[in-house]
Each structure stands twice: as C-alpha cells, then as structure tokens.
Design a protein around this motif. Structure first.
Motif, PDB file in Angstrom:
ATOM      1  N   GLN A  49     -16.962  -5.957  23.429  1.00  0.00           N
ATOM      2  CA  GLN A  49     -15.546  -5.826  23.100  1.00  0.00           C
ATOM      3  C   GLN A  49     -14.965  -7.168  22.659  1.00  0.00           C
ATOM      4  O   GLN A  49     -14.201  -7.246  21.683  1.00  0.00           O
ATOM      5  N   ARG A  50     -15.335  -8.238  23.369  1.00  0.00           N
ATOM      6  CA  ARG A  50     -14.846  -9.566  22.986  1.00  0.00           C
ATOM      7  C   ARG A  50     -15.362  -9.973  21.610  1.00  0.00           C
ATOM      8  O   ARG A  50     -14.645 -10.618  20.838  1.00  0.00           O
ATOM      9  N   ALA A  59     -16.032  -7.893  19.142  1.00  0.00           N
ATOM     10  CA  ALA A  59     -15.247  -7.117  18.169  1.00  0.00           C
ATOM     11  C   ALA A  59     -13.837  -7.680  18.009  1.00  0.00           C
ATOM     12  O   ALA A  59     -13.265  -7.638  16.913  1.00  0.00           O
ATOM     13  N   ASP A  60     -13.276  -8.218  19.092  1.00  0.00           N
ATOM     14  CA  ASP A  60     -11.917  -8.760  19.052  1.00  0.00           C
ATOM     15  C   ASP A  60     -11.881 -10.215  18.599  1.00  0.00           C
ATOM     16  O   ASP A  60     -10.798 -10.810  18.533  1.00  0.00           O
ATOM     17  N   TRP A  61     -13.030 -10.772  18.312  1.00  0.00           N
ATOM     18  CA  TRP A  61     -13.143 -12.200  17.949  1.00  0.00           C
ATOM     19  C   TRP A  61     -12.499 -13.065  19.038  1.00  0.00           C
ATOM     20  O   TRP A  61     -11.677 -13.921  18.787  1.00  0.00           O
ATOM     21  N   ALA A  62     -12.919 -12.795  20.246  1.00  0.00           N
ATOM     22  CA  ALA A  62     -12.416 -13.522  21.414  1.00  0.00           C
ATOM     23  C   ALA A  62     -13.595 -14.115  22.172  1.00  0.00           C
ATOM     24  O   ALA A  62     -14.755 -13.735  21.967  1.00  0.00           O
TER      25      ALA A  62
END
Length: 501
Positions: A205-206, A208-211
C-alpha cells in the motif's frame, strides 16, 4: 516591401520581444538554415554574447560546437537538433552534452525540443529550438548515480508509474548473485522484495501511495531458487520528473546462520548435559540459584528435580560445611572458574562424598550462568588409604619382601618433592651394581679397577653415575645406601668370574 512582408516582420519582432526575457533559451532558424536570432538565455547556455558567435548558420554551429549524447556517443552531422528542425522534424526532450570546439569535456547539458512556425499558406516560416539548461540537474543525477553505485548497502530503485526496476547497485548484485540485466526492466511482481514479510500488505500500500515503506523482514528469492533473509525498507525519491522508490536492504543471512548454529550448539549442549555420566548443575551467577541439574546429579545426591530447582546450594546444604561453599563461590567470582578443586559433597541423606569440583561461567539463552561438574573420588580416596596402610604394614617387616620391591613401595609412600622417585637397585646396570658391591667394602677406585681388570678412569665414571642415580655425594653415603639394601661385597660367583678375567 509589401504588406505581407511588413506584417511578417512585425510578428517576428513581437515574437522576439515575447521570448527575449524567458529563462528557456530560444534560437530562431530561417528555412535557409540561417540562425536569425537567439535570446539572452540561449547565448548564455553556449558561452557567447551574440548570435554571430553561434555560427550564423546551422553549418557554422556544427563547426563551433561539439555535441554528444549521455551515452558518450558523438552526435554526427545531420543529427544535430538544428539539422533535425531544419528538416521539419518535431521532437521533445532530446538531452545532449555541449562543448565548444577544441574542448574535450562537456561544458553544458541541454534539454532541447523543437517547434516549426508556418506562414499563412502553412509553409515553414520560422524554425525554433527551445533549450533548457539541464547541467545542474544532470550533475545532481550523476552525483546520485555515483553515490548509489558506490554505496555498499544493497539497493534497488523502482519506477512508480509502471513498478519496474530502473537501477540496481553493485551491493545488491553481490548480495543476491543477480546480473544487472536480470533486474533492470523487471517488475516488482517478478522480484517481490517484500515476499513473506509480516507487514507485506502495508508495504504494498505504501508503495502504491508513494510513501515510506517501513523496515520489515522479508525473504528475497535468489537466482538459483534459494532465498535470503533480509531487512528491506523503501524511501520515495524523484529521478528527473519521475516518482521512484528507493529500496535498501540489510543482509540477515549471517544472523540467521549464527542463530541456527547457536540453536544447534545449545541443543547439543542440552543433550550432553542431560546424558553426562558425571553430576552436573547449572546455576545463576547472581545468587547461585539452581536452574537445572542432570540425571547423574539426582542419582548421586538423592535429591529430586522439584527439590533443587530454584534453590541455592546453601538452602539444600550441598556441601559438608558452609565454609566449603563460600570458598568455592568466592573462587568462582574472583577467577571466573576453577578446575579440580577437592571438596566434600553432602547428599540428601547426609552421606559425605569426596569430589573434585570444576566450575565455569557459560552463556545460555543470552544469560551468563555457572556450570558445575563433580567427579566422585570417594572410592579412589578409600583405595589410596588402604594402599598406604598396606605399605606401612609391609614396611614394618621386610624380611620376606625383596628389597627392590620395598624401594618402589617406599617411593609411592614418600615421593620426592620434585616429583621424581628415588632410585632402586633395578635402576642400576649390572656393571654399576658390581662396582657398588666393591664400594660397599670400602675399596678405593684403584683397587676396584685392579679387581675388575678395568681402567681407573672407567671405575671413576661408574662411581659418578652411581652417585647420581642413588642421590648421594660422598663414598660413605654410598656405602651406607648399599648396605641398607643388603649389599656387603661382591657376589662370590661374580668375584670368581672377575678373577678369571
């Protein structure tokens, strides 16, 4: 000048006025390949002060400036951006390194795009090169590339837009055994850097969120089908205008192997401890609380596991006296261990056992403990006592016992301080015994030499060796030593033999 020409000239001036103050460099080229105008930014990007210094024409520009691509391939004639725009080609984001003629190293990096302005009849009227100075940007990228490749920590860079790997440093290649061709262009689905991670869903998820992807343990697949335990973390970065994710790794394989080796070692220790034929116990270093005992300890002391675990030797009165216990514990604390300390162990029923005690500090499960080993020498001590009593009884009446045997028993009873045993008759050679027999009569060396038909010096050497073996220093001591052992002259048979010689 007709109205159309005047109008075109006005529009050209207006165009020049609009673009003169732009940060981007703009070069205008006429269809006949003449460089008609350039703004201040374009001149600065070429290190010149006038349009004429650019070369006046496309051919002149090629003579004054050398261009090469980022892969170090030289831009050939006909492939210059100016040539391409003159040919009517529309292009964007061409990156070239630029240097003035005669200069080997690139001085600027230009990002170039083209425009073609047409007249009312849709014919090319003005060809435009729009130039952006990318020198600082590319230098920053170069510095990042050098740092990335030189970093010993394994690392990968993934492009967010298509989740494909675009960089892999040497550290990652060395750690995994992959080649750069195996990695670059592959997707995160081909090589899942978060495989088997406990927080894998969070990491995806991170990504995909560029986090930021937090640190997590993962199992990295290797080319030969094996796997490697790693810690992986992700940091969002930009390369150019592209969003990327920088993955860094720490190799946990040495730790896993060390843990496995430690686990195997502790298992072997546990088996050896449990099956050892001698009593053993493990205690805490602080307070000496008993943590574990083996079967031999329970058998020899009579205690049960439940009665000793968690208790100290003082509480179960393991030693004959508290003084013995304190002495052993003090020795351990001061020296860290000891070997073969003689003490008396007391079993549950009060029986006393003579023991040799050895102790050593060991680390078990990350905690420093004390390992005690006991060797019961009660039987040996009893046997020694019985042997000493027997020797003393025999020594009281030696008439029926050979003097040679009595010498050896006496040595066992009273060993020399240096550990050596006293010499007996059996340690003398036949010739030395014969010489000693004449010495016991009080004869001088010359007389003995005459009796044995030997040189005086030979007799002297024999006597010196005898003194050394029986540990005496004077002739009188040698005579006493010989007569104490029943030697009071030569054997008659030997004497007759000596005379015949």
């Amino acid at each position: 000048m007709d109205a159309i020409s005047v109008g075109a000239a006005v529009e050209r001036r207006q165009l020049q006025q609009i673009i003169a103050g732009l940060d981007e460099g703009v070069i205008l080229i006429d269809p006949d390949q003449t460089i008609s105008w350039a703004n201040e930014a374009a001149l600065l990007m070429h290190g010149v002060s006038s349009v004429d210094d650019l070369g006046k024409t496309v051919d002149g520009y090629r003579d004054r400036f050398r261009l090469r691509y980022r892969n170090n391939h030289t831009v050939v004639d006909g492939a210059y951006p100016a040539d391409r725009v003159v040919a009517g080609e529309i292009f964007a984001d061409v990156i070239v390194e630029v240097s003035r003629a005669g200069v080997d190293e690139p001085e600027w990096v230009h990002r170039v795009r083209s425009l073609v302005l047409t007249d009312a009849e849709d014919a090319p009227d003005c060809l435009v090169l729009v130039i952006t100075d990318a020198t600082d940007e590319i230098q920053a990228v170069d510095r990042f590339e050098r740092a990335f490749n030189a970093n010993p920590a394994p690392a990968l860079i993934c492009r967010i837009s298509d989740l494909r790997y675009i960089r892999a440093n040497q550290g990652f290649l060395d750690m995994t055994g992959y080649s750069r061709e195996n990695i670059i262009g592959g997707s995160v689905y081909d090589l899942d850097v978060m495989e088997a991670a406990e927080k894998r869903d969070l990491g995806k998820q991170r990504l995909a969120d560029w986090a930021t992807v937090p640190q997590m343990e993962a199992c990295l697949q290797l080319p030969e089908g094996e796997s490697k335990l790693v810690i992986v973390a992700g940091q969002p970065i930009e390369i150019g205008d592209e969003k990327c994710m920088l993955f860094t790794f720490a190799d946990l394989e040495p730790r896993r192997k060390a843990e496995s080796a430690l686990r195997n070692s502790e298992e072997k220790f546990a088996k050896t401890f449990r099956l050892a034929p001698v009593p053993m116990k493990i205690t805490t270093l602080d307070g000496f609380r008993i943590l574990d005992v083996n079967d031999a300890f329970l058998k020899d002391t009579g205690w049960s596991v439940e009665e000793v675990i968690g208790r100290s030797p003082a509480e179960i009165e393991l030693w004959d006296t508290s003084e013995t216990r304190r002495k052993l514990e003090k020795e351990l604390v001061e020296t860290g261990g000891f070997r073969g300390y003689e003490a008396k162990l007391k079993s549950k029923d009060g029986a006393i056992h003579d023991c040799l005690v050895s102790a050593e500090t060991v680390v078990i499960g990350g905690e420093t403990c004390v390992l005690d080993v006991f060797q019961d020498i009660t039987r040996r001590k009893t046997s020694e006592t019985e042997l000493v009593n027997a020797i003393e009884a025999v020594m009281s009446d030696t008439k029926w016992f050979s003097r040679n045997v009595m010498d050896k028993l006496a040595n066992m009873r009273s060993p020399q301080p240096d550990g050596k045993t006293k010499a007996g008759l059996s340690d003398l050679t036949a010739k030395e015994r014969e010489v000693l027999s004449y010495v016991s009569l009080g004869l001088a060396d010359a007389e003995i030499a005459d009796r044995l038909c030997l040189a005086k010096s030979t007799i002297r050497n024999h006597v010196a060796r005898i003194y050394g073996k029986i540990d005496v220093h004077r002739r009188s001591e040698a005579i006493v030593w010989a007569r104490e052992r029943g030697i009071d002259g030569p054997d008659p048979e030997r004497q007759r033999g000596a005379k015949r010689r």
